[in-house]
Design an enzyme around this catalytic site. Structure first.
Site, mmCIF file in Angstrom:
data_model
loop_
_atom_site.group_PDB
_atom_site.id
_atom_site.type_symbol
_atom_site.label_atom_id
_atom_site.label_comp_id
_atom_site.label_asym_id
_atom_site.label_seq_id
_atom_site.Cartn_x
_atom_site.Cartn_y
_atom_site.Cartn_z
ATOM 1 N N GLN A 10 0.826 -1.201 0.000
ATOM 2 C CA GLN A 10 0.000 0.000 0.000
ATOM 3 C C GLN A 10 0.867 1.261 0.000
ATOM 4 O O GLN A 10 1.954 1.287 0.564
ATOM 5 C CB GLN A 10 -0.915 0.007 1.226
ATOM 6 C CG GLN A 10 -2.026 1.042 1.163
ATOM 7 C CD GLN A 10 -3.054 0.833 2.259
ATOM 8 O OE1 GLN A 10 -3.176 -0.257 2.791
ATOM 9 N NE2 GLN A 10 -3.793 1.871 2.592
ATOM 10 N N SER A 92 3.958 -6.595 2.592
ATOM 11 C CA SER A 92 2.682 -6.427 3.298
ATOM 12 C C SER A 92 1.521 -6.873 2.407
ATOM 13 O O SER A 92 1.382 -8.050 2.113
ATOM 14 C CB SER A 92 2.526 -4.975 3.764
ATOM 15 O OG SER A 92 1.412 -4.818 4.615
ATOM 16 N N LEU A 93 0.681 -5.945 1.970
ATOM 17 C CA LEU A 93 -0.391 -6.268 1.033
ATOM 18 C C LEU A 93 0.137 -7.106 -0.136
ATOM 19 O O LEU A 93 -0.523 -8.025 -0.621
ATOM 20 C CB LEU A 93 -1.008 -4.966 0.508
ATOM 21 C CG LEU A 93 -1.652 -5.000 -0.882
ATOM 22 C CD1 LEU A 93 -2.944 -5.767 -0.828
ATOM 23 C CD2 LEU A 93 -1.864 -3.602 -1.418
ATOM 24 N N ARG A 117 -9.450 -7.050 4.764
ATOM 25 C CA ARG A 117 -8.255 -6.695 5.541
ATOM 26 C C ARG A 117 -8.164 -5.178 5.732
ATOM 27 O O ARG A 117 -7.888 -4.698 6.828
ATOM 28 C CB ARG A 117 -7.015 -7.217 4.812
ATOM 29 C CG ARG A 117 -5.670 -6.910 5.477
ATOM 30 C CD ARG A 117 -4.565 -7.564 4.648
ATOM 31 N NE ARG A 117 -3.233 -7.401 5.213
ATOM 32 C CZ ARG A 117 -2.355 -6.499 4.818
ATOM 33 N NH1 ARG A 117 -2.668 -5.632 3.861
ATOM 34 N NH2 ARG A 117 -1.140 -6.442 5.360
ATOM 35 N N HIS A 202 0.701 -3.106 11.304
ATOM 36 C CA HIS A 202 1.680 -4.134 11.669
ATOM 37 C C HIS A 202 2.158 -4.076 13.119
ATOM 38 O O HIS A 202 3.016 -4.855 13.517
ATOM 39 C CB HIS A 202 2.879 -4.127 10.714
ATOM 40 C CG HIS A 202 2.519 -4.522 9.319
ATOM 41 N ND1 HIS A 202 2.166 -5.802 8.983
ATOM 42 C CD2 HIS A 202 2.430 -3.783 8.175
ATOM 43 C CE1 HIS A 202 1.883 -5.849 7.687
ATOM 44 N NE2 HIS A 202 2.027 -4.643 7.183
ATOM 45 N N GLN A 251 1.308 -11.818 10.097
ATOM 46 C CA GLN A 251 1.752 -10.614 9.388
ATOM 47 C C GLN A 251 0.965 -9.379 9.784
ATOM 48 O O GLN A 251 1.488 -8.260 9.803
ATOM 49 C CB GLN A 251 1.648 -10.845 7.873
ATOM 50 C CG GLN A 251 2.189 -9.727 7.013
ATOM 51 C CD GLN A 251 1.264 -9.384 5.859
ATOM 52 O OE1 GLN A 251 0.160 -8.893 6.072
ATOM 53 N NE2 GLN A 251 1.721 -9.631 4.638
#
Length: 317
Positions: A10, A92-93, A117, A202, A251
């Site tokens: 992102q 991440s994403l 999410r 996170h 994660q």
């Protein structure tokens, strides 16, 4: 040459991204149409027309970036005789995108999951309670020390993105994050930037996200990935469905070990990284992590031939 595919997270979203792939490749167009149908709203319209403040919302940005990245990936597949990366990974994403690319998840399940999410991440912590900051120019030991010094049981800050040896993002309660940023400057950081984000991604404050995702996972069809997926949470390759699900849940409230993931792939023999999707953020980070590897970014259709040349694939006539 051994190569890996990597997919962005992102923050790279931009109105109009992927429109060239949509216009030039039927396989890419099909990806956008499938994403729209799976989500039940016209994501492609938001991607191509905006407005920007709508596209930037976490619940839209995440499926948008995944969709554009997979549209580019499908265009690459369409003109290549064979793709055989040693590993795939995402920031991440981007780990969800990597799972779709490696066929561990269908596109429809992928976009629905990251849409959920995004909503869960936004709901986990009230606006204004959390914050994030990028610390540039200090090693991880100093940043970790500052976070430990500032944090209490009620007000925490912790490293959450190990983006490169000299760029670490911290996340947590706003007061603690601001204090770490101030102390980082005193310790000699080149920059300590508060990030324009809506939640402390996170960090341990995101633990409720994992609970919601675990429920959402039940409605998805999971398979072993075609290629090993290097996980953010431990910088190790995932090959079973159980490992994948556990890593994705962890994660959500644990650090993204991007530096460690790139180091692992390099040690395993990867000497070239192809970033697929909007922007070139990961390419820049990889160059700072492993200066002797080759890096290329496929972020527009004009770069398809060069991308194939880069990985030694079929040539586009």
């Amino acid at each position: 040459m051994a190569y890996a595919f990597v997919f962005p997270g992102q923050g790279v979203q931009e109105v109009g991204m992927g429109k060239d792939f949509y216009g030039e490749f039927s396989v890419s167009r099909e990806i956008f149409l499938r994403a729209d149908e799976a989500l039940g709203f016209p994501l492609s319209k938001v991607v191509f027309e905006g407005p920007e403040d709508e596209l930037t919302k976490t619940e839209y940005a995440q499926p948008a970036i995944l969709t554009v990245s997979i549209a580019a990936f499908e265009a690459l597949k369409a003109i290549s005789e064979d793709l055989s990366p040693s590993f795939v990974a995402g920031h991440s994403l981007g780990e969800y995108t990597a799972l779709v690319a490696s066929e561990a998840l269908e596109l429809e399940d992928g976009v629905r999951l990251v849409n959920i999410r995004g909503k869960l991440m936004q709901q986990a912590v009230p606006l204004g309670v959390g914050a994030m900051a990028a610390i540039i120019g200090l090693n991880k030991e100093i940043v970790e020390e500052l976070c430990q010094f500032v944090s209490t049981a009620e007000c925490l800050c912790e490293p959450v993105n190990y983006n490169s040896p000299q760029q670490i993002v911290v996340s947590g309660h706003a007061e603690a994050v601001k204090r770490v940023a101030e102390l980082a400057k005193e310790r000699g950081a080149r920059r300590a930037l508060m990030l324009n984000v809506s939640a402390p991604f996170h960090s341990r404050l995101m633990r409720p996200v994992a609970e919601g995702l675990a429920e959402a996972f039940k409605s998805c069809e999971w398979r072993r990935p075609k290629w090993p997926v290097v996980a953010n949470v431990n910088a190790k390759p995932l090959e079973s469905v159980e490992e994948i699900q556990d890593a994705l849940l962890l994660q959500s409230y644990n650090p993204v070990l991007w530096t460690q993931s790139v180091d692992f792939m390099k040690t395993a023999g990867v000497d070239a990284f192809l970033e697929i999707g909007p922007g070139n953020v990961l390419a820049g980070l990889i160059k700072k992590i492993a200066k002797d590897v080759k890096v290329y970014s496929l972020d527009c259709s004009d770069k398809l031939k060069e991308a194939l040349d880069f990985i030694g694939g079929a040539k586009v006539e």
